[in-house]
Motif scaffolding. Structure first.
Motif, PDB file in Angstrom:
ATOM      1  N   UNK A 162       0.812  -1.217   0.000  1.00 18.62           N
ATOM      2  CA  UNK A 162       0.000   0.000   0.000  1.00 18.62           C
ATOM      3  C   UNK A 162       0.845   1.267   0.000  1.00 18.62           C
ATOM      4  N   UNK A 163       2.118   1.138   0.308  1.00 21.88           N
ATOM      5  CA  UNK A 163       3.006   2.305   0.385  1.00 21.88           C
ATOM      6  C   UNK A 163       3.667   2.646  -0.949  1.00 21.88           C
ATOM      7  N   UNK A 164       3.500   1.802  -1.954  1.00 21.03           N
ATOM      8  CA  UNK A 164       4.282   1.946  -3.184  1.00 21.03           C
ATOM      9  C   UNK A 164       3.660   2.842  -4.237  1.00 21.03           C
ATOM     10  N   UNK A 165       2.354   2.871  -4.304  1.00 21.33           N
ATOM     11  CA  UNK A 165       1.680   3.628  -5.353  1.00 21.33           C
ATOM     12  C   UNK A 165       0.261   3.938  -4.891  1.00 21.33           C
ATOM     13  N   UNK A 166      -0.333   4.940  -5.520  1.00 18.19           N
ATOM     14  CA  UNK A 166      -1.734   5.244  -5.257  1.00 18.19           C
ATOM     15  C   UNK A 166      -2.587   4.391  -6.182  1.00 18.19           C
ATOM     16  N   UNK A 167      -3.529   3.652  -5.602  1.00 16.94           N
ATOM     17  CA  UNK A 167      -4.498   2.911  -6.404  1.00 16.94           C
ATOM     18  C   UNK A 167      -5.891   3.198  -5.842  1.00 16.94           C
ATOM     19  N   UNK A 168      -6.622   4.054  -6.505  1.00 21.42           N
ATOM     20  CA  UNK A 168      -7.961   4.424  -6.059  1.00 21.42           C
ATOM     21  C   UNK A 168      -8.964   3.424  -6.624  1.00 21.42           C
ATOM     22  N   UNK A 169      -9.606   2.667  -5.719  1.00 21.64           N
ATOM     23  CA  UNK A 169     -10.581   1.663  -6.133  1.00 21.64           C
ATOM     24  C   UNK A 169     -11.992   2.162  -5.827  1.00 21.64           C
ATOM     25  N   UNK A 170     -12.984   1.298  -6.072  1.00 22.80           N
ATOM     26  CA  UNK A 170     -14.368   1.755  -5.992  1.00 22.80           C
ATOM     27  C   UNK A 170     -14.735   2.323  -4.630  1.00 22.80           C
ATOM     28  N   UNK A 171     -14.236   1.703  -3.545  1.00 18.01           N
ATOM     29  CA  UNK A 171     -14.562   2.216  -2.213  1.00 18.01           C
ATOM     30  C   UNK A 171     -13.918   3.574  -1.944  1.00 18.01           C
ATOM     31  N   UNK A 172     -12.698   3.757  -2.438  1.00 19.42           N
ATOM     32  CA  UNK A 172     -12.060   5.072  -2.293  1.00 19.42           C
ATOM     33  C   UNK A 172     -12.884   6.140  -3.021  1.00 19.42           C
ATOM     34  N   UNK A 173     -13.296   5.800  -4.240  1.00 17.89           N
ATOM     35  CA  UNK A 173     -14.027   6.789  -5.042  1.00 17.89           C
ATOM     36  C   UNK A 173     -15.389   7.097  -4.446  1.00 17.89           C
ATOM     37  N   UNK A 174     -16.028   6.101  -3.847  1.00 19.48           N
ATOM     38  CA  UNK A 174     -17.325   6.354  -3.216  1.00 19.48           C
ATOM     39  C   UNK A 174     -17.189   7.340  -2.070  1.00 19.48           C
ATOM     40  N   UNK A 175     -16.119   7.183  -1.272  1.00 21.52           N
ATOM     41  CA  UNK A 175     -15.893   8.111  -0.158  1.00 21.52           C
ATOM     42  C   UNK A 175     -15.549   9.503  -0.688  1.00 21.52           C
ATOM     43  N   UNK A 176     -14.701   9.545  -1.704  1.00 23.97           N
ATOM     44  CA  UNK A 176     -14.231  10.826  -2.236  1.00 23.97           C
ATOM     45  C   UNK A 176     -15.342  11.649  -2.877  1.00 23.97           C
ATOM     46  N   UNK A 177     -16.176  10.991  -3.654  1.00 26.33           N
ATOM     47  CA  UNK A 177     -17.167  11.735  -4.436  1.00 26.33           C
ATOM     48  C   UNK A 177     -18.519  11.844  -3.750  1.00 26.33           C
TER      49      UNK A 177
END
Length: 299
Positions: A162-177
């Motif tokens: 999880x420390x190597x790169x940003x990977x925005x998945x569906x749950x991340x996007x749901x929280x963000x938007x």
């Protein structure tokens, strides 16, 4: 080309934990039965076909208990072998050979199975641009070893942690938007601006309509999740080289060739590490005609 090497410190850490679990107070069977001065030669033999991965584990695993053990690796990393092939030979003090045996076998059986499965996926995508890559669906504590095995099979590695790169998945996007797709570009662009220039930014999408808003944020890789082959072809056309295209979801040996033919750059396959069945390998003491081990260990 040889795979990128297995980091020695990571391997040492795995072996320390494995032997602490398997022989926390010593190997009482070998200590009780085997004379301290006895020596033995043993061969690692394949009982089924496969692809070899695990030379560093064999060397470090047996030398963990006997630094003077002599190790002979008879096949190269990533080399295919048939049932009955002798993969390696170890000679040294009998007690530590027997103590080390099970941990080494467990790891090399799993590594060679991963390498063999990866090689099948790679062969099915030959002639396309697609790279076969692993995922974070690895055995906790064994990620370095399992990902090394993927490389031995001709595959590539995704982000290590999880420390190597940003990977925005569906749950991340749901929280963000907050469920508002109109905000997608703005929230991703704001995140992109907070990152260092060397940090890779990947975003997962599950609908064709998300592709353009995600690309507008300046991401490096777009993951098309659970798209049909027809949708993947459309997605590749829409991206049009503006980002790396990764296909994920629904990937197996029956579907991977069709997925690769759509023009995607990367195909991530969790099954390489989370569904593999260990290969059957055995370690047997070599006996002479009198039933005595090659260096004095009686069977």
């Amino acid at each position: 080309m040889p795979p990128m090497p297995l980091p020695a410190l990571a391997l040492r850490s795995v072996l320390e934990l494995a032997y602490a679990e398997d022989a926390p107070h010593g190997d009482v069977t070998s200590l009780a039965l085997i004379p301290e001065a006895a020596r033995a030669t043993a061969e690692l033999r394949a009982r089924v076909p496969g692809v070899f991965s695990g030379g560093p584990v064999i060397e470090a695993g047996f030398r963990f208990h006997d630094p003077e053990a002599r190790i002979e690796l008879l096949v190269a990393e990533g080399e295919a072998f048939e049932a009955g092939a002798v993969l390696a030979r170890v000679s040294g003090r009998a007690q530590p050979v027997l103590t080390a045996e099970r941990v080494v076998l467990n790891l090399v059986q799993r590594m060679s199975a991963i390498a063999a499965l990866t090689a099948r996926y790679v062969a099915l995508t030959a002639g396309t641009r697609a790279r076969i890559v692993d995922t974070r669906k690895t055995t906790p504590g064994l990620r370095e070893i399992e990902r090394y095995a993927v490389r031995c099979g001709g595959g590539r590695n995704h982000r290590f942690s999880l420390s190597d790169a940003v990977m925005a998945k569906d749950n991340h996007l749901a929280v963000l938007t907050g469920g508002d797709p109109a905000r997608l570009t703005d929230v991703l662009r704001a995140a992109r601006e907070r990152l260092g220039h060397t940090t890779h930014f990947e975003v997962e999408v599950d609908a064709i309509e998300q592709i353009e808003p995600v690309l507008a944020a300046g991401v490096d890789t777009i993951m098309l999740d659970n798209f049909t082959p027809a949708m993947l072809r459309e997605g590749v056309a829409r991206v049009a080289g503006r980002a790396i295209v990764e296909a994920s979801g629904g990937v197996n040996l029956d579907t991977v060739a069709e997925i690769a033919a759509t023009g995607v750059d990367v195909i991530s396959v969790g099954a390489l590490t989370h569904s593999v069945v260990n290969l059957d390998l055995g370690l047997d003491v070599v006996l002479d005609a009198a039933g005595v081990g090659a260096e004095g260990l009686r069977s």
